[in-house]
Design a protein around this motif. Structure first.
Motif, PDB file in Angstrom:
ATOM      1  N   GLY A  79       0.819  -1.211   0.000  1.00  0.00           N
ATOM      2  CA  GLY A  79       0.000   0.000   0.000  1.00  0.00           C
ATOM      3  C   GLY A  79       0.848   1.253   0.000  1.00  0.00           C
ATOM      4  N   SER A  80       0.296   2.322   0.603  1.00  0.00           N
ATOM      5  CA  SER A  80       0.993   3.611   0.579  1.00  0.00           C
ATOM      6  C   SER A  80       0.993   4.300   1.942  1.00  0.00           C
ATOM      7  N   ASP A  81       0.743   3.537   3.016  1.00  0.00           N
ATOM      8  CA  ASP A  81       0.707   4.128   4.357  1.00  0.00           C
ATOM      9  C   ASP A  81       2.072   4.056   5.022  1.00  0.00           C
ATOM     10  N   VAL A  82       2.359   5.089   5.830  1.00  0.00           N
ATOM     11  CA  VAL A  82       3.654   5.237   6.481  1.00  0.00           C
ATOM     12  C   VAL A  82       3.461   5.186   7.995  1.00  0.00           C
ATOM     13  N   TYR A  83       4.251   4.359   8.665  1.00  0.00           N
ATOM     14  CA  TYR A  83       4.186   4.245  10.119  1.00  0.00           C
ATOM     15  C   TYR A  83       5.264   5.108  10.757  1.00  0.00           C
ATOM     16  N   VAL A  84       4.882   5.877  11.761  1.00  0.00           N
ATOM     17  CA  VAL A  84       5.813   6.736  12.480  1.00  0.00           C
ATOM     18  C   VAL A  84       6.159   6.069  13.802  1.00  0.00           C
ATOM     19  N   LEU A  85       7.418   5.681  13.963  1.00  0.00           N
ATOM     20  CA  LEU A  85       7.874   5.074  15.212  1.00  0.00           C
ATOM     21  C   LEU A  85       8.284   6.197  16.159  1.00  0.00           C
ATOM     22  N   LYS A  86       7.451   6.412  17.188  1.00  0.00           N
ATOM     23  CA  LYS A  86       7.684   7.514  18.125  1.00  0.00           C
ATOM     24  C   LYS A  86       8.246   7.040  19.456  1.00  0.00           C
ATOM     25  N   ASP A  87       8.087   5.749  19.728  1.00  0.00           N
ATOM     26  CA  ASP A  87       8.527   5.196  21.009  1.00  0.00           C
ATOM     27  C   ASP A  87       9.056   3.801  20.758  1.00  0.00           C
ATOM     28  N   ILE A  88      10.288   3.550  21.160  1.00  0.00           N
ATOM     29  CA  ILE A  88      10.901   2.255  20.902  1.00  0.00           C
ATOM     30  C   ILE A  88      10.150   1.117  21.572  1.00  0.00           C
ATOM     31  N   GLY A  89       9.383   1.421  22.607  1.00  0.00           N
ATOM     32  CA  GLY A  89       8.642   0.386  23.318  1.00  0.00           C
ATOM     33  C   GLY A  89       7.274   0.092  22.746  1.00  0.00           C
ATOM     34  N   THR A  90       6.866   0.820  21.713  1.00  0.00           N
ATOM     35  CA  THR A  90       5.546   0.609  21.110  1.00  0.00           C
ATOM     36  C   THR A  90       5.472  -0.763  20.449  1.00  0.00           C
ATOM     37  N   PRO A  91       4.398  -1.531  20.677  1.00  0.00           N
ATOM     38  CA  PRO A  91       4.262  -2.828  20.008  1.00  0.00           C
ATOM     39  C   PRO A  91       4.189  -2.663  18.493  1.00  0.00           C
ATOM     40  N   ARG A  92       4.521  -3.721  17.789  1.00  0.00           N
ATOM     41  CA  ARG A  92       4.446  -3.713  16.322  1.00  0.00           C
ATOM     42  C   ARG A  92       3.003  -3.434  15.891  1.00  0.00           C
ATOM     43  N   PRO A  93       2.799  -2.485  14.946  1.00  0.00           N
ATOM     44  CA  PRO A  93       1.431  -2.158  14.534  1.00  0.00           C
ATOM     45  C   PRO A  93       0.742  -3.356  13.884  1.00  0.00           C
ATOM     46  N   VAL A  94      -0.534  -3.511  14.162  1.00  0.00           N
ATOM     47  CA  VAL A  94      -1.269  -4.663  13.643  1.00  0.00           C
ATOM     48  C   VAL A  94      -1.841  -4.385  12.260  1.00  0.00           C
ATOM     49  N   THR A  95      -2.030  -3.118  11.905  1.00  0.00           N
ATOM     50  CA  THR A  95      -2.520  -2.795  10.565  1.00  0.00           C
ATOM     51  C   THR A  95      -1.345  -2.636   9.612  1.00  0.00           C
ATOM     52  N   GLY A  96      -1.626  -2.627   8.318  1.00  0.00           N
ATOM     53  CA  GLY A  96      -0.578  -2.682   7.317  1.00  0.00           C
ATOM     54  C   GLY A  96       0.040  -1.341   6.960  1.00  0.00           C
TER      55      GLY A  96
END
Length: 260
Positions: A79-96
Motif C-alpha cells: 500500500g501507501s501508508d507510512v508508520y511513524v515510530l515515536k517510542d521504541i517500546g511501542t508494540p508492532r502495529p497490527v494494521t498494514g
C-alpha cells in the motif's frame, strides 16, 4: 556509495556515504535456514521454521550491533501508508504499512523484500531515517513519495536535502509484467512509456528502479542525492532471495536504517 561486508559470517551491503546513520541491505548469507530458504531468511510466515527465522534475526542484530530489540518492521501490504515510530517500546502495529520512519537514535527500522524494491532515506539535517517497501503496486501508488512527505510533516525534513538509496531488487532485465501492472502505471504517471519496454503485444519489462527514482524526484529529492544500487535479485540468486526467480519459494532480506 555502498560496499559489501561480512560480520560473523553474515553478508550485507552497507551505505558508505551517510555520516550519522547506517544503511544496511542483507543478503542470504550467514543464517541457519535450510533450502529453499537458505540461509539468512529474515521473514516469518513464508514457510520457513519460525524459530529458525528468530535465530537468524538475533544473529543479525548481534553481528551488526543493532541492539537487543533488533530491527523494527511493519506488516507490509503493498500500500501507501507510512508508520511513524515515536517510542521504541511501542508494540508492532497490527494494521498494514509499507514504510516506517523514526527520529529515535539507535532504533533500527527495516522492510523485508525478495524482489520488491527496498528504499532507505536519511535526513542528516533533522536526524531522521526511513525504510520503504515498494512492490509494483506500492511503487505506482508512490509509497516512496509518501515517506518523504511524512518525514517533512513529522520532522521538518527538506526533501532536497534527503539522501536516498534504492537497494537490491528485481531489475528491468528480469521483471516482465502485463496489463494488470501497466494499466495502473499508465493512469498514475504520464511518463510511463519511459519506464517500460514492450516485449510482446501484451508484455512489458518494467523498470522499478527508474520509476522509484522518478517518484522520489517528484517528491522533491534531488537527483544527485539518489543512489540506485542496480543489483538484480533475480539475476543474483546466489546472493539474494528472489520470489519470482524461485517460483515463490524464497526467504526475505532486510533493508535497515538506523541513526547512530
Amino acid at each position: 556509495m555502498f560496499v559489501y561486508r561480512e560480520s560473523s559470517g553474515i553478508g550485507y551491503y552497507e551505505v558508505t556515504a551517510w555520516a550519522g546513520a547506517r544503511g544496511l541491505f542483507t543478503t542470504r548469507k550467514g543464517g541457519e535456514s535450510l533450502p529453499p530458504y537458505d540461509s539468512l531468511n529474515l521473514g516469518a510466515g513464508g514457510g520457513d521454521d519460525a524459530a529458525t527465522v528468530e535465530r537468524n534475526r538475533a544473529r543479525l542484530a548481534d553481528a551488526l550491533g543493532l541492539g537487543p530489540r533488533g530491527v523494527r518492521t511493519v506488516s507490509q501490504v503493498h500500500g501507501s501508508d507510512v508508520y511513524v515510530l515515536k517510542d521504541i517500546g511501542t508494540p508492532r502495529p497490527v494494521t498494514g504499512f509499507d514504510a516506517i520512519i523514526t527520529d529515535i537514535p539507535g532504533a533500527a527500522v527495516g522492510v523485508l523484500t525478495a524482489d520488491c524494491v527496498p528504499i532507505l532515506l536519511y535526513d542528516p539535517a533533522n536526524r531522521a531515517v526511513a525504510a520503504v517497501h515498494a512492490g509494483w503496486a506500492g511503487t505506482i501508488k508512490g509509497i516512496a513519495g509518501h515517506a518523504v512527505e511524512a518525514m517533512a510533516r513529522e520532522y521538518g525534513t527538506d526533501p532536497s536535502l534527503l539522501m536516498a538509496v534504492v537497494g537490491p531488487s528485481i531489475g528491468p532485465c528480469c521483471y516482465e509484467v502485463d496489463e494488470k501492472v501497466v494499466g495502473p502505471l499508465r493512469e498514475a504517471l504520464r511518463d510511463w512509456p519511459d519506464l517500460v519496454v514492450q516485449t510482446t503485444p501484451e508484455k512489458w519489462r518494467f523498470d522499478l528502479w527508474k520509476t522509484n527514482r522518478m517518484v522520489l524526484e517528484l517528491a522533491g529529492v534531488r537527483a544527485d542525492n539518489i543512489s540506485v544500487m542496480s543489483l538484480c535479485t533475480a539475476c543474483n540468486q546466489d546472493k539474494f532471495y528472489s520470489h519470482r526467480g524461485s517460483g515463490g519459494k524464497a526467504g526475505r532480506m532486510l533493508a535497515v536504517a538506523v541513526l547512530t
